[in-house]
Design a protein around this motif. Structure first.
Motif, PDB file in Angstrom:
ATOM      1  N   GLU A  31       0.832  -1.207   0.000  1.00 47.85           N
ATOM      2  CA  GLU A  31       0.000   0.000   0.000  1.00 47.85           C
ATOM      3  C   GLU A  31       0.868   1.260   0.000  1.00 47.85           C
ATOM      4  O   GLU A  31       0.597   2.213  -0.735  1.00 47.85           O
ATOM      5  N   VAL A  32       1.940   1.254   0.787  1.00 47.48           N
ATOM      6  CA  VAL A  32       2.840   2.401   0.840  1.00 47.48           C
ATOM      7  C   VAL A  32       3.566   2.560  -0.497  1.00 47.48           C
ATOM      8  O   VAL A  32       3.646   3.670  -1.042  1.00 47.48           O
ATOM      9  N   VAL A  33       4.070   1.460  -1.038  1.00 44.97           N
ATOM     10  CA  VAL A  33       4.772   1.517  -2.324  1.00 44.97           C
ATOM     11  C   VAL A  33       3.837   2.018  -3.427  1.00 44.97           C
ATOM     12  O   VAL A  33       4.217   2.860  -4.242  1.00 44.97           O
ATOM     13  N   ASP A  34       2.601   1.529  -3.453  1.00 45.49           N
ATOM     14  CA  ASP A  34       1.623   1.981  -4.450  1.00 45.49           C
ATOM     15  C   ASP A  34       1.356   3.478  -4.314  1.00 45.49           C
ATOM     16  O   ASP A  34       1.246   4.192  -5.316  1.00 45.49           O
ATOM     17  N   ALA A  35       1.224   3.957  -3.092  1.00 48.34           N
ATOM     18  CA  ALA A  35       0.966   5.384  -2.860  1.00 48.34           C
ATOM     19  C   ALA A  35       2.126   6.226  -3.390  1.00 48.34           C
ATOM     20  O   ALA A  35       1.914   7.286  -3.990  1.00 48.34           O
ATOM     21  N   ILE A  36       3.351   5.738  -3.197  1.00 44.09           N
ATOM     22  CA  ILE A  36       4.528   6.465  -3.686  1.00 44.09           C
ATOM     23  C   ILE A  36       4.558   6.456  -5.214  1.00 44.09           C
ATOM     24  O   ILE A  36       4.782   7.482  -5.857  1.00 44.09           O
ATOM     25  N   GLN A  37       4.319   5.288  -5.816  1.00 42.89           N
ATOM     26  CA  GLN A  37       4.401   5.152  -7.266  1.00 42.89           C
ATOM     27  C   GLN A  37       3.323   5.943  -7.985  1.00 42.89           C
ATOM     28  O   GLN A  37       3.596   6.630  -8.963  1.00 42.89           O
ATOM     29  N   LYS A  38       2.106   5.852  -7.515  1.00 41.14           N
ATOM     30  CA  LYS A  38       0.992   6.508  -8.197  1.00 41.14           C
ATOM     31  C   LYS A  38       0.994   8.007  -7.965  1.00 41.14           C
ATOM     32  O   LYS A  38       0.645   8.771  -8.855  1.00 41.14           O
ATOM     33  N   GLY A  39       1.340   8.431  -6.777  1.00 40.34           N
ATOM     34  CA  GLY A  39       1.442   9.850  -6.478  1.00 40.34           C
ATOM     35  C   GLY A  39       0.125  10.605  -6.453  1.00 40.34           C
ATOM     36  O   GLY A  39       0.114  11.818  -6.329  1.00 40.34           O
ATOM     37  N   ASN A  40      -0.998   9.902  -6.555  1.00 37.72           N
ATOM     38  CA  ASN A  40      -2.286  10.595  -6.549  1.00 37.72           C
ATOM     39  C   ASN A  40      -2.858  10.737  -5.146  1.00 37.72           C
ATOM     40  O   ASN A  40      -3.865  11.382  -4.949  1.00 37.72           O
ATOM     41  N   GLN A  41      -2.209  10.125  -4.179  1.00 40.91           N
ATOM     42  CA  GLN A  41      -2.653  10.198  -2.791  1.00 40.91           C
ATOM     43  C   GLN A  41      -1.726  11.161  -2.051  1.00 40.91           C
ATOM     44  O   GLN A  41      -0.511  11.015  -2.089  1.00 40.91           O
ATOM     45  N   LYS A  54      -1.925   4.136  18.351  1.00 41.80           N
ATOM     46  CA  LYS A  54      -0.788   4.781  17.704  1.00 41.80           C
ATOM     47  C   LYS A  54      -1.159   4.973  16.241  1.00 41.80           C
ATOM     48  O   LYS A  54      -1.414   4.027  15.521  1.00 41.80           O
ATOM     49  N   ARG A  55      -1.217   6.236  15.822  1.00 41.14           N
ATOM     50  CA  ARG A  55      -1.572   6.580  14.455  1.00 41.14           C
ATOM     51  C   ARG A  55      -0.586   7.630  13.954  1.00 41.14           C
ATOM     52  O   ARG A  55      -0.231   8.546  14.686  1.00 41.14           O
ATOM     53  N   ILE A  56      -0.191   7.484  12.694  1.00 40.25           N
ATOM     54  CA  ILE A  56       0.627   8.507  12.070  1.00 40.25           C
ATOM     55  C   ILE A  56       0.060   8.793  10.688  1.00 40.25           C
ATOM     56  O   ILE A  56      -0.449   7.894  10.014  1.00 40.25           O
ATOM     57  N   THR A  57       0.111  10.038  10.305  1.00 38.30           N
ATOM     58  CA  THR A  57      -0.280  10.438   8.961  1.00 38.30           C
ATOM     59  C   THR A  57       0.943  11.059   8.307  1.00 38.30           C
ATOM     60  O   THR A  57       1.581  11.932   8.886  1.00 38.30           O
ATOM     61  N   VAL A  58       1.259  10.571   7.119  1.00 37.09           N
ATOM     62  CA  VAL A  58       2.484  10.950   6.442  1.00 37.09           C
ATOM     63  C   VAL A  58       2.144  11.597   5.103  1.00 37.09           C
ATOM     64  O   VAL A  58       1.247  11.129   4.394  1.00 37.09           O
ATOM     65  N   LEU A  59       2.871  12.626   4.763  1.00 35.66           N
ATOM     66  CA  LEU A  59       2.772  13.232   3.451  1.00 35.66           C
ATOM     67  C   LEU A  59       3.521  12.315   2.481  1.00 35.66           C
ATOM     68  O   LEU A  59       4.732  12.127   2.611  1.00 35.66           O
ATOM     69  N   VAL A  60       2.810  11.707   1.553  1.00 36.75           N
ATOM     70  CA  VAL A  60       3.379  10.675   0.681  1.00 36.75           C
ATOM     71  C   VAL A  60       4.602  11.183  -0.078  1.00 36.75           C
ATOM     72  O   VAL A  60       5.587  10.454  -0.239  1.00 36.75           O
ATOM     73  N   SER A  61       4.586  12.424  -0.507  1.00 43.84           N
ATOM     74  CA  SER A  61       5.708  12.967  -1.278  1.00 43.84           C
ATOM     75  C   SER A  61       6.996  13.082  -0.459  1.00 43.84           C
ATOM     76  O   SER A  61       8.077  13.255  -1.020  1.00 43.84           O
ATOM     77  N   GLU A  62       6.905  12.957   0.868  1.00 39.89           N
ATOM     78  CA  GLU A  62       8.085  13.055   1.729  1.00 39.89           C
ATOM     79  C   GLU A  62       8.700  11.700   2.081  1.00 39.89           C
ATOM     80  O   GLU A  62       9.732  11.635   2.738  1.00 39.89           O
ATOM     81  N   ILE A  63       8.085  10.608   1.660  1.00 40.94           N
ATOM     82  CA  ILE A  63       8.624   9.271   1.940  1.00 40.94           C
ATOM     83  C   ILE A  63       9.761   8.988   0.964  1.00 40.94           C
ATOM     84  O   ILE A  63       9.577   9.064  -0.243  1.00 40.94           O
ATOM     85  N   THR A  64      10.933   8.664   1.503  1.00 42.80           N
ATOM     86  CA  THR A  64      12.078   8.363   0.645  1.00 42.80           C
ATOM     87  C   THR A  64      12.364   6.869   0.557  1.00 42.80           C
ATOM     88  O   THR A  64      12.978   6.415  -0.401  1.00 42.80           O
TER      89      THR A  64
END
Length: 86
Positions: A31-41, A54-64
Motif C-alpha cells: 500500500e505504501v509503495v503503491d501510494a509512492i508510485q501513483k502519487g495521486n494520494q 498509535k496513528r501517524i499520517t504521512v505526506l506521501v511525497s516526503e517518503i524516501t
C-alpha cells in the motif's frame, strides 16, 4: 511481529508501525509503495497493531524509503535493513 519502517526526507528518525501477521505487513508495505508510485494520494494514515491508538499520517511525497522486516528478540545492535559495511 513485523515492522514496516518509513524513512522521511530530512528526518533522522524513521517512522515504524508493526503488524502481527506477515501477510498484513506485506499488504501495508504494498500500500505504501503503491501510494509512492501513483502519487495521486497526498496523505497516508498508518496504525500500529502493537501499540493501540498509535496513528501517524504521512505526506506521501516526503517518503524516501520503506522497508519491511521481522522484529526478533535477538540482542544484536545491528539495525535491520541494508548496510554497505562488510
Amino acid at each position: 511481529m513485523y515492522c514496516i519502517e518509513l524513512t522521511i526526507k530530512l528526518s533522522p528518525m524513521p517512522l515504524v508501525v508493526q503488524r502481527k501477521e506477515h501477510g498484513d505487513a506485506k499488504r501495508l508495505y504494498s500500500e505504501v509503495v503503491d501510494a509512492i508510485q501513483k502519487g495521486n494520494q497526498r496523505l497516508l494514515e498508518l496504525t500500529c497493531e502493537k501499540v493501540e491508538d498509535k496513528r501517524i499520517t504521512v505526506l506521501v511525497s516526503e517518503i524516501t524509503a520503506v522497508q519491511i522486516y521481522e522484529k526478533t528478540s535477538s540482542s544484536t545492535s545491528k539495525r535491520p535493513g541494508f548496510s554497505l559495511q562488510n
